[in-house]
Scaffold this active site. Structure first.
Site, PDB file in Angstrom:
ATOM      1  N   ASP A 179      -2.618   4.814  -2.475  1.00  0.00           N
ATOM      2  CA  ASP A 179      -3.479   5.620  -1.618  1.00  0.00           C
ATOM      3  C   ASP A 179      -3.836   6.945  -2.298  1.00  0.00           C
ATOM      4  OD1 ASP A 179      -4.543   5.776   1.184  1.00  0.00           O
ATOM      5  OD2 ASP A 179      -3.320   7.583   1.248  1.00  0.00           O
TER       6      ASP A 179
ATOM      7  N   ASP B 260     -11.472   1.849   5.946  1.00  0.00           N
ATOM      8  CA  ASP B 260     -12.054   3.186   6.149  1.00  0.00           C
ATOM      9  C   ASP B 260     -13.578   3.129   6.230  1.00  0.00           C
ATOM     10  OD1 ASP B 260      -9.558   4.437   5.942  1.00  0.00           O
ATOM     11  OD2 ASP B 260      -9.734   4.692   3.778  1.00  0.00           O
TER      12      ASP B 260
ATOM     13  N   ASP C 142       0.862  -1.186   0.000  1.00  0.00           N
ATOM     14  CA  ASP C 142       0.000   0.000   0.000  1.00  0.00           C
ATOM     15  C   ASP C 142       0.896   1.233   0.000  1.00  0.00           C
ATOM     16  OD1 ASP C 142      -1.965   1.919   0.482  1.00  0.00           O
ATOM     17  OD2 ASP C 142      -3.055   0.629   1.886  1.00  0.00           O
TER      18      ASP C 142
ATOM     19  N   GLU D 192      -6.635   4.210  -5.328  1.00  0.00           N
ATOM     20  CA  GLU D 192      -7.800   4.675  -4.562  1.00  0.00           C
ATOM     21  C   GLU D 192      -8.200   6.036  -5.120  1.00  0.00           C
ATOM     22  OE1 GLU D 192      -9.131   5.648   0.041  1.00  0.00           O
ATOM     23  OE2 GLU D 192      -7.193   6.285  -0.723  1.00  0.00           O
TER      24      GLU D 192
HETATM   25  O1  TEU Z   1      -8.124   7.340   2.510  1.00  0.00           O
HETATM   26  C1  TEU Z   1      -8.507   8.438   1.736  1.00  0.00           C
HETATM   27  C2  TEU Z   1      -9.572   9.250   2.259  1.00  0.00           C
HETATM   28  O2  TEU Z   1      -9.902  10.242   1.666  1.00  0.00           O
HETATM   29  C3  TEU Z   1     -10.180   8.803   3.526  1.00  0.00           C
HETATM   30  O3  TEU Z   1      -9.590   9.544   4.533  1.00  0.00           O
HETATM   31  C4  TEU Z   1     -11.612   8.974   3.487  1.00  0.00           C
HETATM   32  O4  TEU Z   1     -11.984  10.226   3.088  1.00  0.00           O
HETATM   33  C5  TEU Z   1     -12.134   8.742   4.840  1.00  0.00           C
HETATM   34  O5  TEU Z   1     -11.623   7.558   5.339  1.00  0.00           O
HETATM   35  C6  TEU Z   1     -13.608   8.645   4.786  1.00  0.00           C
HETATM   36  O6  TEU Z   1     -13.996   8.397   6.062  1.00  0.00           O
HETATM   37  C7  TEU Z   1      -6.808   6.923   2.458  1.00  0.00           C
HETATM   38  C8  TEU Z   1      -6.604   5.767   3.398  1.00  0.00           C
HETATM   39  O7  TEU Z   1      -7.373   4.686   2.973  1.00  0.00           O
HETATM   40  C9  TEU Z   1      -6.915   6.216   4.785  1.00  0.00           C
HETATM   41  O8  TEU Z   1      -6.854   5.178   5.717  1.00  0.00           O
HETATM   42  C10 TEU Z   1      -5.946   7.307   5.133  1.00  0.00           C
HETATM   43  O9  TEU Z   1      -6.275   7.856   6.382  1.00  0.00           O
HETATM   44  C11 TEU Z   1      -5.944   8.429   4.090  1.00  0.00           C
HETATM   45  O10 TEU Z   1      -5.900   7.948   2.767  1.00  0.00           O
HETATM   46  C12 TEU Z   1      -4.727   9.292   4.254  1.00  0.00           C
HETATM   47  O11 TEU Z   1      -3.595   8.603   3.834  1.00  0.00           O
END
Ligand code: TEU
Length: 540
Positions: free
Chosen positions: A203, A320, A102, A245
């Protein structure tokens, strides 16, 4: 085992996401580790997966559970060593399981040596690896807000400058405009490829081409240019699977991302369906019922839209998101049936399915007192609600329904103490329902969600219609039934799911009378569909 030397091998693959800190602890630290994953590889092989998407295990201060990386080429001691990582890669390969790392390329940790140098000296070549604006402490460059709440700008008095961060202040955004930064990233990826990893999850990849002066975060003008360069310089030199993502992806963009010529990525995670139960333009904490007809329409549009010209990722859970059986199933009386139904609905579609740890057990959401939550996003939200004087009960209701820690409680291995996750104190409490919902019980029960998923995965490998068939949504306006047909070279698959607590009368057309039932979540089908009944029929 899949032949991973074949181009597009990942179209028949199933991926399992591991959130390492919550998977299996072997040291008593209360945090899962790489040796824990190695210990559980046979369990994963039995489930039948081909790849593990490993949430970040790189060196990190863990402000955002590893999504704040301070060394992209090392493993955080919390999880083990680089040697453990090499063992995991090797042991995985023996079982036909590849590792997908990741990569967090939109931002680094503020403890990354690049940022420490950037912050120490405006003249350093590393300064431009990040996004800075001159200013004064009393005035932000603009009103942009970070995803986790609060301004997206952090003041550095020594420099008289702000730096930009789309997430926590400890996650400064990397400046992709800088070619030297991009080169460092490519070299790092090539190094991981040499270590034998088989793929990458990227990510928030749609946020790398930000332009804060124009308040652009996602889908910046140079996004696809950057991606094509990234892909050419790295992924295309191997036979890898990549998934980006992309919260901001629509169908048109997804066609670019997952173009069959491999010029960008294999596929993206898009979140259109995931955002349907939130008010348009509102935030995720608003609680709205799922608009079921729209939900089906959205899946159908993506299925049809990428058929033959792109590729879907299929997922209902990740680290998430809340647990899907609590979100869109029934995690009480019909937990087992609805967990199986959700798997049926998803795994019948075209794309690469992703299973999030514990989904194969039908793990549910959790309710904790506020001081036991750990997620920075939950804690910021709670603080904000307090400041705004919102009723406590309402705040907690949102957290119970949507908080990210729902997905992050430890994997439930046994009914015993701490669910067999750790011999120490778990970093976040174990869901009390582990006494009934756990892997040991699931493995012993032929009717468990686990064995149902195992069968789904087997079917996908056996019948080409899953990977290649086209998609037609049937009964688009039905308020409870999700029914669709897949067809490939004269063979047809019918997927029928009753998304409700009630019996629903419905019969397939006469032509299906002679169909074979591939899988079903009730022992026999009797006239009406029972609550959360699901099945797959196959016509040759
Ligand atoms: O998530 C992207 C992101 O935008 C999330 O923060 C999302 O908006 C949120 O979880 C909605 O509740 C990625 C990763 O999957 C997440 O775990 C990280 O915190 C984030 O990026 C920052 O790297």
């Amino acid at each position: 085992m899949l032949d991973k030397t074949k181009k597009d091998w990942w179209k028949s693959a199933v991926v399992y996401q591991i959130y390492p800190r919550s998977f299996q602890d072997t040291t008593g630290s209360g945090v899962g580790d790489l040796n824990g994953i190695i210990r559980r590889l046979d369990y994963l092989a039995e489930l039948g997966i081909d790849l593990i998407w490993l949430s970040p295990v790189f060196a990190s201060p863990q402000v955002d559970n590893g999504y704040d990386i301070s060394d992209y080429r090392d493993i955080d001691p919390l999880f083990g060593t680089l040697e453990d990582m090499r063992t995991l890669i090797r042991e995985g390969k023996k079982r036909g399981i590849g590792i997908m790392m990741d990569l967090v390329l939109n931002h680094s940790s503020d403890q990354h040596p690049w940022f420490l140098k950037a912050k120490a000296d405006k003249e350093s070549p590393y300064h431009d690896y990040y996004v800075w604006r001159d200013g004064t402490p009393d005035r932000y460059p603009n009103g942009m807000q970070s995803v986790f709440g609060g301004p997206a700008w952090e003041w550095v008095p020594e420099l008289g400058q702000y730096y930009f961060h789309q997430f926590a202040p400890q996650q400064p955004d990397l400046n992709w405009e800088n070619p030297a930064l991009r080169r460092e990233i490519y070299d790092m990826i090539l190094w991981w490829m040499e270590q034998g990893v088989e793929g990458f999850r990227l990510d928030v990849i749609d946020q790398i081409a930000k332009e804060p002066d124009r308040e652009i975060t996602g889908n910046g003008p140079r996004l696809h240019e950057f991606l094509r360069e990234l892909s050419r310089e790295t992924f295309q030199k191997g036979c890898l699977v990549t998934v980006g993502e992309a919260w901001g992806a629509n169908l048109e963009r997804a066609k670019l991302y997952s173009a069959p010529d491999g010029s960008e990525l294999s596929m993206v995670f898009q979140f259109e369906q995931m955002m349907l139960d939130q008010k348009p333009g509102g935030e995720k904490w608003d609680l709205c019922p799922l608009p079921f007809v729209k939900f089906k329409e959205s899946f159908a549009r993506w299925q049809e839209g990428l058929h033959g010209c792109g590729w879907n990722s299929l997922f209902l859970n990740n680290h998430d998101l809340p647990r899907v059986v609590s979100r869109w199933g029934n995690d009480g009386e019909y937990r087992v049936q609805s967990a199986k139904l959700l798997g049926t609905m998803l795994h019948g579609m075209q794309g690469t399915p992703y299973i999030y740890q514990g989904e194969e057990l039908g793990m549910t959401n959790v309710r904790l007192p506020i001081d036991q939550y750990r997620d920075v996003e939950i804690l910021n939200f709670y603080k904000r609600c307090q400041e705004e004087g919102r009723p406590e009960e309402e705040t907690m209701r949102s957290i119970y329904a949507k908080g990210r820690d729902n997905a992050r409680t430890p994997m439930q291995w046994t009914a015993g103490e701490n669910a067999g996750f750790t011999e120490g104190t778990p970093w976040i409490p174990v869901n009390p329902n582990h006494t009934t919902i756990n892997a040991e019980a699931a493995l012993a029960d032929p009717d468990s969600v686990f064995h149902y998923y195992q069968k789904l995965l087997k079917l996908r490998k056996e019948l080409p219609v899953f990977a290649h068939g086209d998609f037609t949504l049937l009964e688009p306006d039905h308020p409870k039934l999700f029914v669709y047909r897949r067809a490939y070279e004269g063979k047809q698959l019918l997927v029928v799911c009753n998304f409700s607590d009630e019996e629903t009368v419905w019969e397939p057309k006469a032509e299906w009378k002679n169909a074979r039932t591939l899988i079903a979540n009730y022992p026999s089908h009797a006239g009406a569909l029972r609550p959360w009944e699901a099945m797959m029929l196959y016509l040759e």
